[in-house]
Design an enzyme around this catalytic site. Structure first.
Site, PDB file in Angstrom:
ATOM      1  N   LYS A   1       0.795  -1.267  -0.008  1.00  0.00           N
ATOM      2  CA  LYS A   1       0.056   0.153   0.202  1.00  0.00           C
ATOM      3  C   LYS A   1       1.027   1.322   0.031  1.00  0.00           C
ATOM      4  O   LYS A   1       1.614   1.470   0.967  1.00  0.00           O
ATOM      5  CB  LYS A   1      -0.733  -0.011   1.272  1.00  0.00           C
TER       6      LYS A   1
ATOM      7  N   CYS B   1      13.261  11.851   6.247  1.00  0.00           N
ATOM      8  CA  CYS B   1      13.277  11.489   7.574  1.00  0.00           C
ATOM      9  C   CYS B   1      14.729  11.708   8.150  1.00  0.00           C
ATOM     10  O   CYS B   1      14.675  11.666   9.241  1.00  0.00           O
ATOM     11  CB  CYS B   1      12.877   9.994   7.633  1.00  0.00           C
TER      12      CYS B   1
ATOM     13  N   THR C   1       1.943   5.939  13.855  1.00  0.00           N
ATOM     14  CA  THR C   1       1.311   4.835  13.242  1.00  0.00           C
ATOM     15  C   THR C   1       1.940   3.645  13.463  1.00  0.00           C
ATOM     16  O   THR C   1       1.257   2.533  13.587  1.00  0.00           O
ATOM     17  CB  THR C   1       1.194   5.222  11.621  1.00  0.00           C
TER      18      THR C   1
ATOM     19  N   GLU D   1       9.208  15.977  15.991  1.00  0.00           N
ATOM     20  CA  GLU D   1       9.620  15.956  14.479  1.00  0.00           C
ATOM     21  C   GLU D   1       8.427  17.205  13.717  1.00  0.00           C
ATOM     22  O   GLU D   1       7.320  16.891  14.111  1.00  0.00           O
ATOM     23  CB  GLU D   1       9.215  14.654  13.910  1.00  0.00           C
TER      24      GLU D   1
ATOM     25  N   GLY E   1       6.848   4.885   8.246  1.00  0.00           N
ATOM     26  CA  GLY E   1       6.031   6.198   8.317  1.00  0.00           C
ATOM     27  C   GLY E   1       6.032   6.923   9.754  1.00  0.00           C
ATOM     28  O   GLY E   1       7.210   6.657  10.146  1.00  0.00           O
TER      29      GLY E   1
ATOM     30  N   GLU F   1       9.998   1.408  10.477  1.00  0.00           N
ATOM     31  CA  GLU F   1      11.196   2.644  10.119  1.00  0.00           C
ATOM     32  C   GLU F   1      10.150   3.932  10.332  1.00  0.00           C
ATOM     33  O   GLU F   1       9.130   4.243   9.460  1.00  0.00           O
ATOM     34  CB  GLU F   1      11.568   2.636   8.593  1.00  0.00           C
TER      35      GLU F   1
HETATM   36  P1  NAD Z   1       1.954   7.909   8.227  1.00  0.00           P
HETATM   37  O1  NAD Z   1       2.381   7.220   9.440  1.00  0.00           O
HETATM   38  O2  NAD Z   1       0.914   8.862   8.151  1.00  0.00           O
HETATM   39  O3  NAD Z   1       1.697   6.973   6.805  1.00  0.00           O
HETATM   40  C1  NAD Z   1       2.464   6.032   6.232  1.00  0.00           C
HETATM   41  C2  NAD Z   1       1.648   4.897   5.636  1.00  0.00           C
HETATM   42  O4  NAD Z   1       1.070   4.326   6.921  1.00  0.00           O
HETATM   43  C3  NAD Z   1       0.753   5.510   4.690  1.00  0.00           C
HETATM   44  O5  NAD Z   1       0.593   4.742   3.669  1.00  0.00           O
HETATM   45  C4  NAD Z   1      -0.592   5.658   5.508  1.00  0.00           C
HETATM   46  O6  NAD Z   1      -1.725   5.586   4.469  1.00  0.00           O
HETATM   47  C5  NAD Z   1      -0.380   4.304   6.242  1.00  0.00           C
HETATM   48  N1  NAD Z   1      -1.345   4.343   7.445  1.00  0.00           N
HETATM   49  C6  NAD Z   1      -1.869   5.142   8.372  1.00  0.00           C
HETATM   50  N2  NAD Z   1      -2.783   4.737   9.130  1.00  0.00           N
HETATM   51  C7  NAD Z   1      -2.548   3.483   9.182  1.00  0.00           C
HETATM   52  C8  NAD Z   1      -2.980   2.045   9.904  1.00  0.00           C
HETATM   53  N3  NAD Z   1      -3.662   2.391  10.990  1.00  0.00           N
HETATM   54  N4  NAD Z   1      -2.651   1.082   9.767  1.00  0.00           N
HETATM   55  C9  NAD Z   1      -1.819   0.922   8.576  1.00  0.00           C
HETATM   56  N5  NAD Z   1      -1.516   1.866   7.838  1.00  0.00           N
HETATM   57  C10 NAD Z   1      -1.651   3.026   8.075  1.00  0.00           C
HETATM   58  O7  NAD Z   1       3.220   8.863   7.849  1.00  0.00           O
HETATM   59  P2  NAD Z   1       3.429   9.829   6.576  1.00  0.00           P
HETATM   60  O8  NAD Z   1       2.958  10.948   7.035  1.00  0.00           O
HETATM   61  O9  NAD Z   1       3.081   9.075   5.436  1.00  0.00           O
HETATM   62  O10 NAD Z   1       5.124   9.912   6.400  1.00  0.00           O
HETATM   63  C11 NAD Z   1       5.649  10.763   7.089  1.00  0.00           C
HETATM   64  C12 NAD Z   1       6.381   9.954   8.364  1.00  0.00           C
HETATM   65  O11 NAD Z   1       7.355   8.950   7.981  1.00  0.00           O
HETATM   66  C13 NAD Z   1       7.444  11.175   8.946  1.00  0.00           C
HETATM   67  O12 NAD Z   1       7.296  10.771  10.456  1.00  0.00           O
HETATM   68  C14 NAD Z   1       8.802  10.499   8.465  1.00  0.00           C
HETATM   69  O13 NAD Z   1       9.893  10.635   9.517  1.00  0.00           O
HETATM   70  C15 NAD Z   1       8.620   8.860   8.546  1.00  0.00           C
HETATM   71  N6  NAD Z   1       9.396   8.508   7.605  1.00  0.00           N
HETATM   72  C16 NAD Z   1      10.511   7.608   8.161  1.00  0.00           C
HETATM   73  C17 NAD Z   1      11.424   7.011   7.333  1.00  0.00           C
HETATM   74  C18 NAD Z   1      12.574   6.050   7.827  1.00  0.00           C
HETATM   75  O14 NAD Z   1      13.110   5.424   6.968  1.00  0.00           O
HETATM   76  N7  NAD Z   1      12.567   5.828   9.198  1.00  0.00           N
HETATM   77  C19 NAD Z   1      11.531   7.147   5.915  1.00  0.00           C
HETATM   78  C20 NAD Z   1      10.543   8.195   5.636  1.00  0.00           C
HETATM   79  C21 NAD Z   1       9.462   8.563   6.204  1.00  0.00           C
END
Ligand code: NAD
Length: 481
Positions: free
Chosen positions: A173, A282, A230, A384, A226, A248
């Site tokens: 997804k 990130c 989450t 963050e 993400g 991650e």
């Molecule tokens: P998010 O957690 O809102 O969403 C990430 C993904 O999870 C999306 O596909 C979303 O639809 C899905 N999701 C949301 N709720 C869910 C649930 N209840 N169950 C399963 N899936 C669900 O994050 P975002 O806003 O898309 O991304 C930004 C975040 O990601 C920042 O915190 C950033 O630091 C982090 N990030 C981390 C890394 C890493 O490698 N550590 C890399 C990139 C981004």
């Protein structure tokens, strides 16, 4: 307007429900396509297809699996311009960045894992003349891969490529905020002749589609990138089901600058590590700690350089800072600037929404923002923000800056600038983070383990660790007498 389709069982399929979500171009603030608002039924179809495909794919010879991955890599390279344009419109990032970083790295993921699997070996342990143990590495099953919006195709493929190479089938997804390149990838997988059901891509909301993948009993493994909140929710569902889990998550990365650094190189790189991709990586350094003796010079130069960064339309080659990904995200980032002011911080530059005019006047642009005057333990320096906003702070001693660097709940990445080798190694040893870059930033060697500590995540992606994750070790013990 284009209606994106799910990719299930080798085909692009219409939604039974016919429900769609708006897909917004953040550079204009306008709807430009529609995303399937999939639900549990669509996820069920995808998981069934992946389950049916698993027995054959898991025993498909490695070199055959490898060929599919290399074919997909070649198709991504062929379509580099098309994919980069799609990603730039979907995400708001400068087209140049998508062309030079995001899309080439997505192709590299398929290359690396497509070739890496050919060299992946398990262990044997001899008990002299009593017995031999060998470890059989078998693909786990249907892998659930969920990714965020900031580096859409790059992070999506970083999960999918090792999972497929290892012999898992996948239900993936992408973020509902940036679905376009995942959709184009599904077209490329069809062109590459990837067998039906091996990869399935279901679009839609996290709370519906993501949740259904995580909670499904036929998905024994979840790879998630993400936000930390989450991730915690996903862990609460997956842990009692004893799923394999890689998380991650977020970061609040320190950038520690000592007076003995190579100044010009440091300044140039710090501009990138602060503002590249509008600060929405990130791994961006969002807390910049500078040794007191060079603080004033650094402050002057850093602000001067940040002001020169052109905030503009993503497709303009001169643009250095494009649009942030969405209106809610822009509002969140600007609220943090207000919080910083309330906490007593001084905004040295930026701090406002930028209006670049014309057809982009409704877009979500933020000026590169530098804030000073906040102590390390203020919320601005602990939470963050994930936008083009950094704080700068002078420090006196190594002990002090280490304490500040390690003071957040996060531990993803860090950067250290010094020419003193001993100090560099000491800092690397003492910073609590999964990555320490010394005199550089964002250099990537795919063989290295990637991931954070503390609230930045658990598990490691990258390198052969990814194959370890997508396979299950089984020890076979053979008695010799
Ligand atoms: P998010 O957690 O809102 O969403 C990430 C993904 O999870 C999306 O596909 C979303 O639809 C899905 N999701 C949301 N709720 C869910 C649930 N209840 N169950 C399963 N899936 C669900 O994050 P975002 O806003 O898309 O991304 C930004 C975040 O990601 C920042 O915190 C950033 O630091 C982090 N990030 C981390 C890394 C890493 O490698 N550590 C890399 C990139 C981004």
């Amino acid at each position: 307007m284009l209606h994106i389709k799910n990719y299930i069982n080798g085909e692009l399929v219409e939604l039974a429900s016919k429900k769609y979500i708006d897909n917004i171009d953040p550079s204009r603030g306008k709807v430009y396509s529609y995303i399937p608002d999939s639900d549990e039924k669509d996820v069920e179809l995808a998981i069934t297809a992946a389950k049916v495909a698993f027995p054959a794919w898991s025993v498909t010879p490695k070199d055959v699996r490898s060929k599919y991955l290399l074919k997909i890599a070649a198709l991504i390279e062929r379509d580099l311009n098309k994919l980069a344009l799609a990603e730039s419109i979907d995400n708001g990032k400068p087209l140049k960045l998508a062309k030079t970083v995001d899309i080439p790295r997505a192709a590299a993921n398929f290359h690396f894992y497509g070739t890496g699997i050919l060299h992946y070996a398990a262990h044997t342990h001899s008990m002299e003349d009593t017995a031999i143990n060998y470890t059989l590495r078998q693909p786990v099953g249907v892998a659930g891969c969920i990714s965020p919006w900031n580096l859409p195709l790059y992070l999506f493929t970083w999960k999918i490529a090792p999972a497929l190479a290892a012999g898992c089938t996948v239900v993936a997804k992408p973020s509902e905020v940036t679905p376009m390149t995942a959709y184009l990838l599904s077209e490329l997988c069809i062109e590459a002749g990837l067998p039906r059901g091996v990869l399935n891509i279901v679009h839609g909301l996290g709370g519906k589609v993501g949740n259904a993948i995580v909670a499904h009993k036929e998905v024994p493994l979840i790879s998630f990138t993400g936000g930390t909140k989450t991730g915690a929710h996903i862990a609460s569902i997956a842990a009692p089901m004893f799923k394999k889990l890689s998380l991650e998550l977020g970061g609040k990365n320190p950038n520690v600058i000592f007076a003995d650094c190579d100044y010009d190189n440091m300044l140039h790189t710090t501009i990138h590590s602060s503002f590249q991709n509008q600060g929405q990586i990130c791994l961006c350094g969002s807390r910049v700690f500078v040794e007191k003796s060079i603080y004033d010079k650094f402050k002057k130069d850093f602000v001067e350089q940040a002001k020169k960064l052109m905030v503009g339309a993503p497709l303009d080659d001169k643009t250095k800072v494009g649009a942030v990904v969405s209106k809610p995200h822009m509002e969140k980032v600007l609220n943090y600037v207000e919080l910083a002011k309330q906490e007593g911080g001084t905004v040295l530059c930026g701090g406002k929404q930028a209006n670049i005019g014309g057809e982009f006047s409704e877009g979500y642009y933020i000026e590169p923002t530098i804030i000073e005057g906040l102590s390390y333990n203020r919320r601005t320096n602990q939470e963050e923000i994930f936008g083009p906003v950094v704080t700068i702070m002078p420090f006196d001693t190594e002990e002090e800056v280490l304490m500040w660097a390690n003071s957040t709940v996060y531990g993803l990445a860090s950067t250290v600038w010094t020419q003193d080798l001993t100090k560099a190694h000491r800092m690397a040893q003492n910073i609590h983070a999964g990555i320490v870059w010394i005199n550089c930033w964002l250099l990537r060697d795919l063989r290295t383990p990637f991931g954070g500590v503390k609230s930045s995540g658990v598990g490691r992606e990258g390198g052969f660790e990814a194959f370890d994750f997508f396979t299950e070790p089984k020890n076979v013990c053979i008695k010799l007498k």
